[in-house]
Scaffold this motif. Structure first.
Motif, PDB file in Angstrom:
ATOM      1  N   ARG A 166      -7.173 -13.007  23.267  1.00 54.50           N
ATOM      2  CA  ARG A 166      -5.728 -13.077  23.538  1.00 54.50           C
ATOM      3  C   ARG A 166      -4.892 -12.374  22.458  1.00 54.50           C
ATOM      4  N   LEU A 167      -5.364 -12.426  21.208  1.00 56.28           N
ATOM      5  CA  LEU A 167      -4.503 -11.972  20.106  1.00 56.28           C
ATOM      6  C   LEU A 167      -4.815 -10.560  19.606  1.00 56.28           C
ATOM      7  N   ARG A 168      -6.003 -10.048  19.946  1.00 52.75           N
ATOM      8  CA  ARG A 168      -6.483  -8.762  19.409  1.00 52.75           C
ATOM      9  C   ARG A 168      -5.417  -7.652  19.442  1.00 52.75           C
ATOM     10  N   GLY A 169      -4.734  -7.555  20.543  1.00 56.87           N
ATOM     11  CA  GLY A 169      -3.777  -6.459  20.749  1.00 56.87           C
ATOM     12  C   GLY A 169      -2.589  -6.466  19.799  1.00 56.87           C
ATOM     13  N   TYR A 170      -2.312  -7.597  19.169  1.00 58.25           N
ATOM     14  CA  TYR A 170      -1.158  -7.693  18.263  1.00 58.25           C
ATOM     15  C   TYR A 170      -1.533  -7.427  16.808  1.00 58.25           C
ATOM     16  N   VAL A 171      -2.837  -7.351  16.545  1.00 58.39           N
ATOM     17  CA  VAL A 171      -3.299  -7.355  15.146  1.00 58.39           C
ATOM     18  C   VAL A 171      -3.298  -5.950  14.550  1.00 58.39           C
ATOM     19  N   THR A 172      -2.744  -5.842  13.358  1.00 61.02           N
ATOM     20  CA  THR A 172      -2.736  -4.547  12.676  1.00 61.02           C
ATOM     21  C   THR A 172      -2.551  -4.751  11.175  1.00 61.02           C
ATOM     22  N   ASN A 173      -2.543  -3.633  10.436  1.00 62.39           N
ATOM     23  CA  ASN A 173      -2.185  -3.700   9.019  1.00 62.39           C
ATOM     24  C   ASN A 173      -0.657  -3.672   8.940  1.00 62.39           C
ATOM     25  N   THR A 174      -0.063  -4.841   8.849  1.00 61.10           N
ATOM     26  CA  THR A 174       1.400  -4.932   8.929  1.00 61.10           C
ATOM     27  C   THR A 174       2.068  -4.429   7.655  1.00 61.10           C
ATOM     28  N   SER A 175       1.357  -4.436   6.526  1.00 55.93           N
ATOM     29  CA  SER A 175       1.940  -3.879   5.295  1.00 55.93           C
ATOM     30  C   SER A 175       2.218  -2.384   5.505  1.00 55.93           C
ATOM     31  N   ILE A 176       1.230  -1.679   6.055  1.00 55.18           N
ATOM     32  CA  ILE A 176       1.421  -0.245   6.314  1.00 55.18           C
ATOM     33  C   ILE A 176       2.558  -0.051   7.320  1.00 55.18           C
ATOM     34  N   TYR A 177       2.551  -0.860   8.364  1.00 49.98           N
ATOM     35  CA  TYR A 177       3.577  -0.716   9.404  1.00 49.98           C
ATOM     36  C   TYR A 177       4.992  -0.911   8.825  1.00 49.98           C
ATOM     37  N   ILE A 178       5.176  -2.005   8.079  1.00 48.55           N
ATOM     38  CA  ILE A 178       6.525  -2.310   7.572  1.00 48.55           C
ATOM     39  C   ILE A 178       6.961  -1.225   6.575  1.00 48.55           C
ATOM     40  N   ASN A 179       6.050  -0.837   5.685  1.00 44.40           N
ATOM     41  CA  ASN A 179       6.428   0.180   4.684  1.00 44.40           C
ATOM     42  C   ASN A 179       6.778   1.518   5.335  1.00 44.40           C
ATOM     43  N   ASN A 180       6.061   1.882   6.398  1.00 40.06           N
ATOM     44  CA  ASN A 180       6.411   3.119   7.115  1.00 40.06           C
ATOM     45  C   ASN A 180       7.795   3.022   7.753  1.00 40.06           C
ATOM     46  N   GLU A 181       8.085   1.859   8.301  1.00 33.20           N
ATOM     47  CA  GLU A 181       9.404   1.675   8.927  1.00 33.20           C
ATOM     48  C   GLU A 181      10.507   1.730   7.865  1.00 33.20           C
ATOM     49  N   ILE A 182      10.228   1.137   6.698  1.00 33.25           N
ATOM     50  CA  ILE A 182      11.214   1.183   5.608  1.00 33.25           C
ATOM     51  C   ILE A 182      11.465   2.639   5.214  1.00 33.25           C
ATOM     52  N   LYS A 183      10.394   3.426   5.146  1.00 36.22           N
ATOM     53  CA  LYS A 183      10.538   4.854   4.809  1.00 36.22           C
ATOM     54  C   LYS A 183      11.436   5.580   5.807  1.00 36.22           C
ATOM     55  N   LYS A 184      11.375   5.134   7.068  1.00 33.81           N
ATOM     56  CA  LYS A 184      12.209   5.775   8.108  1.00 33.81           C
ATOM     57  C   LYS A 184      13.657   5.294   8.052  1.00 33.81           C
ATOM     58  N   GLY A 185      13.934   4.354   7.145  1.00 33.31           N
ATOM     59  CA  GLY A 185      15.314   3.870   7.016  1.00 33.31           C
ATOM     60  C   GLY A 185      15.617   2.637   7.850  1.00 33.31           C
ATOM     61  N   LYS A 186      14.578   1.983   8.377  1.00 35.40           N
ATOM     62  CA  LYS A 186      14.798   0.773   9.185  1.00 35.40           C
ATOM     63  C   LYS A 186      15.128  -0.429   8.300  1.00 35.40           C
ATOM     64  N   ASN A 187      15.843  -1.387   8.864  1.00 34.77           N
ATOM     65  CA  ASN A 187      16.231  -2.602   8.136  1.00 34.77           C
ATOM     66  C   ASN A 187      15.259  -3.744   8.417  1.00 34.77           C
ATOM     67  N   VAL A 188      14.856  -4.409   7.342  1.00 33.24           N
ATOM     68  CA  VAL A 188      13.913  -5.520   7.494  1.00 33.24           C
ATOM     69  C   VAL A 188      14.586  -6.831   7.096  1.00 33.24           C
ATOM     70  N   LEU A 189      14.379  -7.841   7.932  1.00 38.68           N
ATOM     71  CA  LEU A 189      14.862  -9.188   7.627  1.00 38.68           C
ATOM     72  C   LEU A 189      13.630 -10.065   7.419  1.00 38.68           C
ATOM     73  N   PHE A 190      13.490 -10.594   6.223  1.00 43.21           N
ATOM     74  CA  PHE A 190      12.353 -11.453   5.881  1.00 43.21           C
ATOM     75  C   PHE A 190      12.775 -12.900   6.094  1.00 43.21           C
ATOM     76  N   GLU A 191      12.048 -13.612   6.955  1.00 41.97           N
ATOM     77  CA  GLU A 191      12.435 -14.984   7.331  1.00 41.97           C
ATOM     78  C   GLU A 191      11.597 -16.026   6.607  1.00 41.97           C
ATOM     79  N   GLY A 192      12.199 -16.730   5.675  1.00 41.09           N
ATOM     80  CA  GLY A 192      11.494 -17.791   4.967  1.00 41.09           C
ATOM     81  C   GLY A 192      11.331 -19.020   5.842  1.00 41.09           C
ATOM     82  N   ALA A 193      10.310 -19.783   5.535  1.00 40.74           N
ATOM     83  CA  ALA A 193      10.137 -21.093   6.159  1.00 40.74           C
ATOM     84  C   ALA A 193      10.183 -22.145   5.053  1.00 40.74           C
TER      85      ALA A 193
END
Ligand code: GDP
Ligand code: IMO
Ligand code: MG
Length: 429
Positions: free
Chosen positions: A196-223
């Motif tokens: 069920r979950l395989r399709g969502y799994v990735t290296n999210t550090s690489i993904y987020i850092n690439n998006e930051i490089k493109k100028g995207k805004n990130v909201l980090f949600e604490g719990a």
């Protein structure tokens, strides 16, 4: 470009879910970085209530990516249930969720060990949510955890599970006098989750850092909240993760140089679920009044929340350990009709006054609050949408909180609905 961290400034349940949902409008990625399904984040839009435990509170907006970072502990069964419940309501698309391959899994034995150890502690119990959070983080630190990357590789998962279960069964059966687990039972169940979950799994550090490089805004949600942090909270009455803003970096694989601001969320009063110090707690009628008027019952376990006055010592502590650049004050509407409102500015214990949160358990538990009293207001705030229209005593209260905490107020909230909010300064602009 702005990357903003949102954290709870008290003991959790400050209204982070509502505020993250609002700021999602200005963000592209919404990322959870610690905790697990001990969290319960409530969002209300047009009367429709959503309670999220693992999926970031950006999910109700279209076209925003929601990411579960490596610092989160994931109970796959709970996550799948949450996905299915949102899908049923038309609130989830598969391409909007990513899960870190480095996140650790909550396993059935974690939940059993959590519950059993709490029972054994008796009056010294923590009052955990029973979701296996502590034991899962213990295994992570002990290098005995199973990660999402292991789950989606059948042979690695089987091998690790076999090895780890030997030790867990020994602990459960011989020391805790509980029944153990069979490898094949957990294996079969978790292989279903893997599919069920395989399709969502990735290296999210690489993904987020690439998006930051493109100028995207990130909201980090604490719990949870700052006072539940394993280092900076009311130890040992805390959760097992770092809940402070610094954890947004280690829990996602994004460097601190990318963070542009840290917003703390505080209720206009204080609540806490579970055991542990709470100097401004009100037992009796005042506590009941807060609980009933503020509907203070846990979003995860349904337990009644302990309630009390606002504690500025706690907020100053949160300001320092998180480096807060702005504060959001929620549930101001609940305080209407109080003649007098108290704010705690320090504590006394054995003749000494404390202006910083003490680390000594005896002082924490015995601290007597020093209060200052302010005049309240009778007006209902729930329909007010601009700061100037608030009663003058409400404005005085908000300004006094900013003075005492040393943090600028950037938003106030006057109801549970998305639009019952007054924005003073947008951290994304
Ligand atoms: P979180 O864990 O920090 O996301 O907070 P919870 O969702 O556990 O608890 C906060 C509760 O307060 C939720 O039921 C929200 O709907 C509600 N809430 C948030 N802000 C306000 C507010 O300004 N006024 C009122 N009356 N309720 C609010
Ligand atoms: P959100 O994100 C309030 C509390 C539990 C217990 C302690 C340890 O909704 O603000 P745990 O299960 O984490 O080992 O329990 O922490 N706790 C919370 N209290 N809000 C939360 O999350 C909480 N998550 C954990 O009640 O006292
Ligand atoms: Mg909550």
């Amino acid at each position: 470009m702005s990357n903003i961290v949102i954290v709870g400034a008290q003991w959790g349940d400050e209204g982070k879910g509502k505020i993250v949902d609002i700021f999602t409008e200005y963000a592209d990625l919404i990322v959870r970085f610690q905790g697990g399904n001990n969290a319960g984040h409530t969002i209300v839009v047009d009367g429709e209530k959503t309670v999220l435990h693992l999926i970031p509170s950006g999910i109700l907006h279209q076209n925003k990516k929601c990411i579960i970072g490596n610092g989160v502990v994931v109970d796959p069964e709970v996550l799948i249930d949450e996905i299915d419940a949102l899908k049923k309501r038309g609130r989830f698309e598969d391409d909007r969720l990513l899960i870190s391959e480095d996140a650790h899994l909550i396993m059935p034995y974690h939940k059993k060990i959590d519950a059993t150890k709490e029972n054994l502690k008796g009056i010294r119990k923590i009052g955990t949510t029973g979701r296996g959070i502590g034991p899962a983080y213990e295994d992570k630190t002990a290098r005995a955890g199973i990660r999402v990357a292991d789950l989606i590789d059948e042979s690695v998962f089987r091998d690790k599970l076999k090895f780890i279960l030997m030790e867990k069964n020994h602990l459960l059966v011989n020391l805790l006098h509980q029944s153990g687990f069979e490898v094949h039972d957990i294996y079969d169940k978790y292989m279903g989750f893997a599919e069920r979950l395989r399709g969502y799994v990735t290296n999210t550090s690489i993904y987020i850092n690439n998006e930051i490089k493109k100028g995207k805004n990130v909201l980090f949600e604490g719990a949870q909240g700052t006072l539940l942090d394993v280092d900076h909270g009311t130890y040992p009455y805390v959760t097992s993760s770092n809940t402070v803003a610094g954890s947004a970096c280690s829990g996602t694989g994004v460097g601190p140089t990318h963070i542009n601001g840290v917003i703390g969320i505080s209720k206009a009063y204080t609540t806490r679920v579970g055991e542990g110090p709470f100097p401004t707690e009100q037992n009796g009628l005042m506590g009941d009044w807060f609980r009933e008027k503020g509907h203070e019952y846990g979003a995860t376990t349904g337990r009644p929340r302990r309630c009390g006055w606002l504690d500025a010592v706690v907020l100053r502590h949160a300001a320092r350990v998180n480096g807060l650049t702005g504060m959001v004050i929620t549930k101001l509407d609940i305080l209407s009709t109080l003649g007098k409102i108290k704010i705690c500015t320090g504590y006394t214990f054995e003749g000494k006054t404390y202006y910083e949160f003490p680390s000594n358990k005896r002082i924490m538990l015995g601290a007597e609050p020093v209060y200052e009293e302010m005049d309240g207001w009778m007006e209902d705030l729930s329909d007010i949408r601009d700061f100037d229209s608030l009663p003058s005593n409400t404005k005085k209260y908000i300004n006094r909180i900013a003075e005492l905490s040393g943090v600028e107020t950037i938003m106030v909230s006057v109801g549970m609905e998305r639009d019952q909010t007054i924005l003073l300064k947008n951290p994304f602009e």
